[in-house]
Design an enzyme around this catalytic site. Structure first.
Site, short mmCIF file in Angstrom:
data_model
loop_
_atom_site.label_atom_id
_atom_site.label_comp_id
_atom_site.label_asym_id
_atom_site.label_seq_id
_atom_site.Cartn_x
_atom_site.Cartn_y
_atom_site.Cartn_z
N GLU A 46 -2.54 13.13 -4.17
CA GLU A 46 -1.27 13.09 -4.89
C GLU A 46 -1.45 12.99 -6.40
OE1 GLU A 46 0.75 9.84 -3.04
OE2 GLU A 46 1.55 11.08 -1.41
N GLU A 91 -17.02 5.60 11.95
CA GLU A 91 -17.00 4.46 11.04
C GLU A 91 -18.26 3.60 11.17
OE1 GLU A 91 -14.49 1.12 13.44
OE2 GLU A 91 -13.38 2.85 12.74
#
Length: 312
Positions: free
Chosen positions: A94, A125
């Protein structure tokens, strides 16, 4: 065999992070009516802003590190897995249209790559080596920001450890003030959001805190990099009619001049809001405004001083 989740090699599986504890205030969440259930969740969410506010001093240090890094020609990197990684990807993406920045300024690394952004990719992870490979690609002067609710996700800690070995500065954003890895980084932003409404569901309060912290971190970073004038976005790329209209409105807000005067100035400036703004506020030709901005590295206030009008 149980999967190793959110832990480093020296952390036993049964040692849990605060976000994984049972919340005594939501024990009956599956027994109450829907409205009461939502109130329970909302009551927990309401605790997040205060927890974020409490760690702003640490976040300020992180912002200053990142600002210096970008001003010196280096980069900022986010590292995260699962929800943490998706929050990081969203924040980095963004910034590009919002502040018209070089996409290389802020880069997000998601454990498992692009595939893991849209759907869960199990066990990535846990791969500290993968994080280390990505973190090890950083350069001295870069800043690595790791996001992990538990403060010990192997992919993230592996990335930060490797990044620090290259000479990069490191920041850990966690929801675990007691995370031992916090002592291995330059800045530990440890937001105490506590147990989730549903134990271990860190997309809730911990994820909300991460979003708030990254919103504040990246916005402050953009302000420090001169991508705003006052609280106005002035570095936008007017690639469509909506954004061209926004440029005119921003110029009118900043100068108090008639919108048509601002539209004419924007046209003379080739659509560049900052050039038009300096030209109008300092009452100088577009070429002079452009030169002042180049000398000021794009900062409007600095350019105004250079152009002979200090508005402070």
């Amino acid at each position: 065999m149980p999967r190793e989740t959110n832990r480093t090699a020296d952390t036993p599986l049964w040692v849990i992070a605060p976000t994984e504890e049972r919340n005594p205030d939501t024990l009956d969440i599956d027994l109450v009516g829907t409205l009461d259930m939502l109130r329970m969740i909302s009551d927990e969410d309401a605790k997040v802003p205060a927890a974020v506010h409490a760690v702003l001093p640490a976040l300020a240090v992180a912002v200053d590190l990142a600002t210096q890094s970008l001003k010196d020609g280096h980069r900022v990197h986010y590292f995260g897995a699962g929800t943490s990684g998706r929050v990081a990807v969203m924040d980095a993406a963004e910034l590009i249209p919002t502040y018209n920045i070089d996409p290389l300024w802020v880069t997000a690394h998601q454990a498992g790559g692009a595939e893991a952004v849209q759907r869960s990719v199990e066990n990535v992870e846990d791969h500290a080596a993968n994080g280390a490979a990505e973190g090890g690609a950083l350069e001295a002067g870069d800043v690595a920001v790791g996001l992990t609710a538990s403060g010990r996700t192997p992919y993230v800690t592996g990335a930060l450890a490797a990044a620090r070995a290259t000479g990069a500065r490191t920041v850990l954003i966690s929801a675990n003030p007691s995370a031992t890895f916090g002592s291995e980084v330059d800045v530990h932003v440890a937001v105490a959001t506590g147990p989730e409404a549903v134990a271990g569901s860190t997309r809730m309060k911990a994820g909300t805190a991460q979003k708030m912290l990254l919103n504040a971190f990246s916005t402050a970073l953009m302000v420090r990099m001169g991508r705003t004038y006052s609280n106005l976005m002035v570095a936008l790329d007017p690639r469509n009619a909506k954004l061209r209209g926004r440029v005119v409105r921003i110029l009118a807000e900043a100068t108090g001049l008639d919108p048509q005067v601002c539209a004419d100035a924007a046209e003379r400036a080739g659509g560049d809001c900052r050039i038009a703004m300096v030209s109008l506020l300092a009452d100088v030709p577009v070429d002079t405004a452009k030169q002042a901005l180049e000398q000021a590295a794009g900062g409007v206030r600095e350019a105004l001083a250079i152009a002979g009008l200090d508005r402070d």
